[in-house]
Write a protein that holds these residues in place. Structure first.
Motif, PDB file in Angstrom:
ATOM      1  N   PHE A  21       0.872  -1.171   0.000  1.00  0.00           N
ATOM      2  CA  PHE A  21       0.000   0.000   0.000  1.00  0.00           C
ATOM      3  C   PHE A  21       0.912   1.224   0.000  1.00  0.00           C
ATOM      4  N   VAL A  22       0.723   2.106  -0.985  1.00  0.00           N
ATOM      5  CA  VAL A  22       1.544   3.310  -1.100  1.00  0.00           C
ATOM      6  C   VAL A  22       0.651   4.536  -0.985  1.00  0.00           C
ATOM      7  N   GLY A  23       1.010   5.449  -0.100  1.00  0.00           N
ATOM      8  CA  GLY A  23       0.244   6.675   0.094  1.00  0.00           C
ATOM      9  C   GLY A  23       1.084   7.894  -0.210  1.00  0.00           C
ATOM     10  N   TYR A  24       0.541   8.808  -0.990  1.00  0.00           N
ATOM     11  CA  TYR A  24       1.234  10.044  -1.356  1.00  0.00           C
ATOM     12  C   TYR A  24       0.421  11.234  -0.860  1.00  0.00           C
ATOM     13  N   ARG A  25       1.029  12.039   0.004  1.00  0.00           N
ATOM     14  CA  ARG A  25       0.372  13.193   0.609  1.00  0.00           C
ATOM     15  C   ARG A  25      -0.988  12.798   1.194  1.00  0.00           C
ATOM     16  N   ALA A  26      -0.985  11.673   1.892  1.00  0.00           N
ATOM     17  CA  ALA A  26      -2.218  11.126   2.467  1.00  0.00           C
ATOM     18  C   ALA A  26      -2.625  11.907   3.708  1.00  0.00           C
ATOM     19  N   GLY A  27      -3.930  12.046   3.916  1.00  0.00           N
ATOM     20  CA  GLY A  27      -4.447  12.665   5.124  1.00  0.00           C
ATOM     21  C   GLY A  27      -4.189  11.785   6.335  1.00  0.00           C
ATOM     22  N   LEU A  28      -4.232  12.390   7.516  1.00  0.00           N
ATOM     23  CA  LEU A  28      -3.847  11.675   8.730  1.00  0.00           C
ATOM     24  C   LEU A  28      -4.992  10.949   9.422  1.00  0.00           C
ATOM     25  N   VAL A  29      -6.239  11.271   9.093  1.00  0.00           N
ATOM     26  CA  VAL A  29      -7.346  10.759   9.895  1.00  0.00           C
ATOM     27  C   VAL A  29      -7.483   9.239   9.787  1.00  0.00           C
ATOM     28  N   ASP A  30      -7.057   8.651   8.667  1.00  0.00           N
ATOM     29  CA  ASP A  30      -7.163   7.195   8.510  1.00  0.00           C
ATOM     30  C   ASP A  30      -5.936   6.451   9.026  1.00  0.00           C
ATOM     31  N   LEU A  31      -4.852   7.176   9.230  1.00  0.00           N
ATOM     32  CA  LEU A  31      -3.577   6.513   9.488  1.00  0.00           C
ATOM     33  C   LEU A  31      -3.487   5.791  10.837  1.00  0.00           C
ATOM     34  N   PRO A  32      -3.910   6.393  11.964  1.00  0.00           N
ATOM     35  CA  PRO A  32      -3.703   5.703  13.249  1.00  0.00           C
ATOM     36  C   PRO A  32      -4.367   4.325  13.326  1.00  0.00           C
ATOM     37  N   ALA A  33      -5.631   4.230  12.937  1.00  0.00           N
ATOM     38  CA  ALA A  33      -6.328   2.938  13.019  1.00  0.00           C
ATOM     39  C   ALA A  33      -5.771   1.960  11.994  1.00  0.00           C
ATOM     40  N   GLY A  34      -5.605   2.418  10.741  1.00  0.00           N
ATOM     41  CA  GLY A  34      -5.159   1.520   9.677  1.00  0.00           C
ATOM     42  C   GLY A  34      -3.745   1.029   9.874  1.00  0.00           C
ATOM     43  N   ALA A  35      -2.831   1.943  10.184  1.00  0.00           N
ATOM     44  CA  ALA A  35      -1.432   1.564  10.332  1.00  0.00           C
ATOM     45  C   ALA A  35      -1.214   0.679  11.559  1.00  0.00           C
ATOM     46  N   LEU A  36      -1.954   0.947  12.647  1.00  0.00           N
ATOM     47  CA  LEU A  36      -1.822   0.099  13.830  1.00  0.00           C
ATOM     48  C   LEU A  36      -2.298  -1.314  13.525  1.00  0.00           C
ATOM     49  N   LEU A  37      -3.404  -1.427  12.833  1.00  0.00           N
ATOM     50  CA  LEU A  37      -3.912  -2.747  12.441  1.00  0.00           C
ATOM     51  C   LEU A  37      -2.874  -3.483  11.606  1.00  0.00           C
ATOM     52  N   ALA A  38      -2.274  -2.773  10.646  1.00  0.00           N
ATOM     53  CA  ALA A  38      -1.281  -3.399   9.778  1.00  0.00           C
ATOM     54  C   ALA A  38      -0.030  -3.807  10.552  1.00  0.00           C
ATOM     55  N   ARG A  39       0.474  -2.893  11.382  1.00  0.00           N
ATOM     56  CA  ARG A  39       1.686  -3.199  12.151  1.00  0.00           C
ATOM     57  C   ARG A  39       1.489  -4.405  13.057  1.00  0.00           C
ATOM     58  N   GLU A  40       0.327  -4.473  13.689  1.00  0.00           N
ATOM     59  CA  GLU A  40       0.058  -5.594  14.597  1.00  0.00           C
ATOM     60  C   GLU A  40      -0.185  -6.890  13.829  1.00  0.00           C
ATOM     61  N   SER A  41      -0.305  -6.792  12.494  1.00  0.00           N
ATOM     62  CA  SER A  41      -0.438  -7.981  11.641  1.00  0.00           C
ATOM     63  C   SER A  41       0.896  -8.376  11.022  1.00  0.00           C
ATOM     64  N   GLY A  42       1.968  -7.650  11.373  1.00  0.00           N
ATOM     65  CA  GLY A  42       3.289  -7.983  10.853  1.00  0.00           C
ATOM     66  C   GLY A  42       3.718  -7.169   9.652  1.00  0.00           C
ATOM     67  N   ILE A  43       2.965  -6.132   9.316  1.00  0.00           N
ATOM     68  CA  ILE A  43       3.290  -5.282   8.184  1.00  0.00           C
ATOM     69  C   ILE A  43       4.289  -4.203   8.612  1.00  0.00           C
ATOM     70  N   HIS A  44       5.242  -3.883   7.733  1.00  0.00           N
ATOM     71  CA  HIS A  44       6.171  -2.788   7.982  1.00  0.00           C
ATOM     72  C   HIS A  44       5.652  -1.528   7.302  1.00  0.00           C
ATOM     73  N   VAL A  45       5.672  -0.421   8.013  1.00  0.00           N
ATOM     74  CA  VAL A  45       5.221   0.864   7.469  1.00  0.00           C
ATOM     75  C   VAL A  45       6.414   1.810   7.493  1.00  0.00           C
ATOM     76  N   THR A  46       6.795   2.321   6.309  1.00  0.00           N
ATOM     77  CA  THR A  46       7.986   3.159   6.191  1.00  0.00           C
ATOM     78  C   THR A  46       7.673   4.455   5.444  1.00  0.00           C
ATOM     79  N   ASP A  47       8.655   5.357   5.431  1.00  0.00           N
ATOM     80  CA  ASP A  47       8.549   6.521   4.569  1.00  0.00           C
ATOM     81  C   ASP A  47       9.060   6.138   3.182  1.00  0.00           C
ATOM     82  N   PHE A  48       9.152   7.092   2.267  1.00  0.00           N
ATOM     83  CA  PHE A  48       9.559   6.779   0.898  1.00  0.00           C
ATOM     84  C   PHE A  48      11.032   6.405   0.780  1.00  0.00           C
ATOM     85  N   ASP A  49      11.812   6.620   1.845  1.00  0.00           N
ATOM     86  CA  ASP A  49      13.217   6.219   1.851  1.00  0.00           C
ATOM     87  C   ASP A  49      13.422   4.846   2.484  1.00  0.00           C
ATOM     88  N   GLY A  50      12.329   4.246   2.956  1.00  0.00           N
ATOM     89  CA  GLY A  50      12.432   2.922   3.559  1.00  0.00           C
ATOM     90  C   GLY A  50      12.700   2.942   5.046  1.00  0.00           C
TER      91      GLY A  50
END
Length: 289
Positions: free
Chosen positions: A216-245
């Motif tokens: 999943f790639v986000g460009y200039r994404a709003g913040l309101v979806d990020l806390p719930a979505g990213a936490l769910l992903a991280r707790e599922s073993g997903i890595h979330v990085t910036d564009f530099d990795g």
């Protein structure tokens, strides 16, 4: 003895109760959306960006805010429609997206989600995403794993594939003439099995967490979806990085702006980061402005 509240861990009793409240609020809001989709829909434009709001957004948000205010009247809330609601205790901040996918619903496409997160001193500690149509709830508590609709912890098995299936998100401020967005999207589409844009970022986070898609790639994404979505992903073993990795700082600032991110399985981080970086060498011409 002085206690540093910035680094103090939040009490488990608060988090446990907050998780129950969030799940109940999201499910009730989802039921209201599901029922409302069967009838007439009132749609209007919110601002100059063309973003839409419906009566279902407002109805679902009232339900969620009612749950939160009754259980935690002292907590701060950032809601998609109501904005930032201050209160006595700024250490806790709820982030509410009552109907993620309004543009889908407005054109008769019932692809949407409800998102609720709770942050403690800026760190997401509870995340809930509810799918109204299938009536399914996905939730996560920080450092405790992700929980599926059956109430069990899960860590998805990922299917091997020659080319990844990716999701793409660009924020509302991104215009058609944004050359970086054009190059990124073209690069991702050319190098993937399929590039999807659902107009419901939280559903993309759920699909990534379930293993349905590979990145999943986000460009200039709003913040309101990020806390719930990213936490769910991280707790599922997903890595979330910036564009530099580099690992993306998950600190949530309710008054913050946009963010660029890459989210994928650990073994695909390098590949997807190189792909995103390669978009800088792509020039898109011949398209209308």
């Amino acid at each position: 003895m002085r206690v540093d509240v910035t680094n103090a861990a939040p009490p488990d009793t608060v988090i446990d109760r907050a998780a129950r409240v969030a799940v109940a609020a999201a499910a009730e809001a989802g039921a209201a959306i599901r029922a409302g989709l069967a009838g007439a829909l009132s749609v209007r434009t919110k601002d100059e960006s063309g973003d839409l709001v419906t009566d279902l957004d407002l109805r679902a948000e009232r339900i969620i805010l009612g749950h939160i205010r009754r259980a935690f009247p002292e907590h701060r809330i950032l809601a998609e429609e109501a904005g930032l609601l201050d209160s006595m205790d700024d250490a806790w901040c709820w982030v509410v997206d009552p109907l993620d996918g309004t543009n889908n619903v407005a054109v008769g496409l019932p692809v949407c989600t409800v998102g609720i997160a709770l942050c403690h001193n800026g760190v997401p500690v509870v995340g809930v995403v509810h799918e109204p149509i299938p009536d399914r709830t996905w939730s996560a508590v920080r450092d405790r794993g992700a929980i599926g609709p059956n109430g069990l912890l899960w860590r998805p098995e990922h299917r091997p594939t020659k080319a990844p299936t990716l999701a793409w998100l660009q924020g509302y401020p991104v215009t058609r003439t944004d050359t970086a967005a054009r190059a990124l999207r073209l690069t991702l589409e050319a190098s993937s099995r399929r590039l999807i844009q659902l107009w419901s970022p939280l559903l993309c986070w759920v699909m990534l967490s379930r293993g349905d898609i590979d990145g999943f790639v986000g460009y200039r994404a709003g913040l309101v979806d990020l806390p719930a979505g990213a936490l769910l992903a991280r707790e599922s073993g997903i890595h979330v990085t910036d564009f530099d990795g580099a690992p993306l700082n998950d600190f949530f600032d309710p008054e913050g702006a946009e963010v660029d991110f890459i989210a994928t399985r650990p073994e695909l981080v390098s590949e997807l980061t190189l792909l995103v970086k390669s978009a800088a060498d792509v020039t898109v011409t011949g398209l209308p402005g």
